[in-house]
Write an enzyme that holds these catalytic residues in place. Structure first.
Site, PDB file in Angstrom:
ATOM      1  N   CYS A  47      -7.870  -4.063  -9.371  1.00  0.00           N
ATOM      2  CA  CYS A  47      -6.728  -4.774  -9.968  1.00  0.00           C
ATOM      3  C   CYS A  47      -6.631  -6.245  -9.577  1.00  0.00           C
ATOM      4  O   CYS A  47      -5.814  -6.972 -10.122  1.00  0.00           O
ATOM      5  CB  CYS A  47      -5.422  -4.064  -9.617  1.00  0.00           C
ATOM      6  N   CYS A  90      -4.756   0.657  -2.203  1.00  0.00           N
ATOM      7  CA  CYS A  90      -4.129  -0.538  -2.772  1.00  0.00           C
ATOM      8  C   CYS A  90      -2.705  -0.198  -3.207  1.00  0.00           C
ATOM      9  O   CYS A  90      -2.484   0.782  -3.918  1.00  0.00           O
ATOM     10  CB  CYS A  90      -4.946  -1.028  -3.963  1.00  0.00           C
ATOM     11  N   CYS A 128      -2.543  -0.493  -7.362  1.00  0.00           N
ATOM     12  CA  CYS A 128      -3.216   0.432  -8.290  1.00  0.00           C
ATOM     13  C   CYS A 128      -3.664   1.744  -7.662  1.00  0.00           C
ATOM     14  O   CYS A 128      -4.257   2.575  -8.339  1.00  0.00           O
ATOM     15  CB  CYS A 128      -4.405  -0.257  -8.946  1.00  0.00           C
ATOM     16  N   CYS A 150      -8.654  -6.345  -4.104  1.00  0.00           N
ATOM     17  CA  CYS A 150      -8.966  -5.046  -4.687  1.00  0.00           C
ATOM     18  C   CYS A 150      -9.837  -5.301  -5.914  1.00  0.00           C
ATOM     19  O   CYS A 150      -9.469  -6.096  -6.780  1.00  0.00           O
ATOM     20  CB  CYS A 150      -7.683  -4.317  -5.077  1.00  0.00           C
ATOM     21  N   CYS A 160      -9.349  -8.292   7.755  1.00  0.00           N
ATOM     22  CA  CYS A 160      -7.988  -8.526   8.236  1.00  0.00           C
ATOM     23  C   CYS A 160      -7.062  -8.385   7.026  1.00  0.00           C
ATOM     24  O   CYS A 160      -7.029  -9.253   6.156  1.00  0.00           O
ATOM     25  CB  CYS A 160      -7.928  -9.925   8.839  1.00  0.00           C
TER      26      CYS A 160
END
Length: 143
Positions: A107, A55, A58, A104, A128
């Site tokens: 976060c 991510c 984070c 995510c 995707c």
């Protein structure tokens, strides 16, 4: 689509001013307002190196290169996340469609969407994901 009206609380709380300083405008719009980068323009669309996709907000590990495949859709595609704990899925009714948004789970950053048209010999799913929502950490295949 902004996450401002979302009721879910994520473990990592982001400071908006810090994110605006740290992220590119595209990374910010994708992760914080569910924008979508143009097809075939993302940094990781054709990346085939071994490693982990994290991510961009984070640094939570999300996908590994072994789960990446060429879907032809114009965005990096994966048939599964690293594990069942790193991804949050939410029904998305935006743009006159019903899709499943992928975020995510640490976060709440918008990553992309998941569809049921992935490789049938794997999971049948296609995550995707916008390149702008990811950072790639290269590592040897045997790690």
């Amino acid at each position: 689509m902004s996450h401002d009206s979302d009721d879910k609380t994520f473990p990592y709380q982001k400071d908006d001013a810090e994110l605006r300083r740290r992220l590119t405008p595209m990374q910010y719009e994708v992760t914080q307002h569910a924008a979508t980068e143009r097809a075939f323009t993302g940094e990781y669309t054709d990346t085939e190196d071994a490693g982990i996709y994290k991510c961009v907000v984070c640094s939570t590990p999300l996908f590994e290169s072994g789960a990446k495949f060429h879907s032809g859709c114009g965005w990096p595609s994966y048939f599964k996340p690293l594990n069942g704990e790193v991804i949050d899925e939410k029904v998305d009714y935006s743009h006159g469609m019903v899709r499943v948004e992928v975020r995510c789970n640490h976060c709440g950053a918008h990553l992309g969407h998941v569809f049921e048209d992935g490789p049938r010999d794997k999971t049948g799913l296609r995550y995707c994901i916008n390149s702008a929502a990811l950072n790639f950490e290269s590592r040897p295949e045997n790690e």
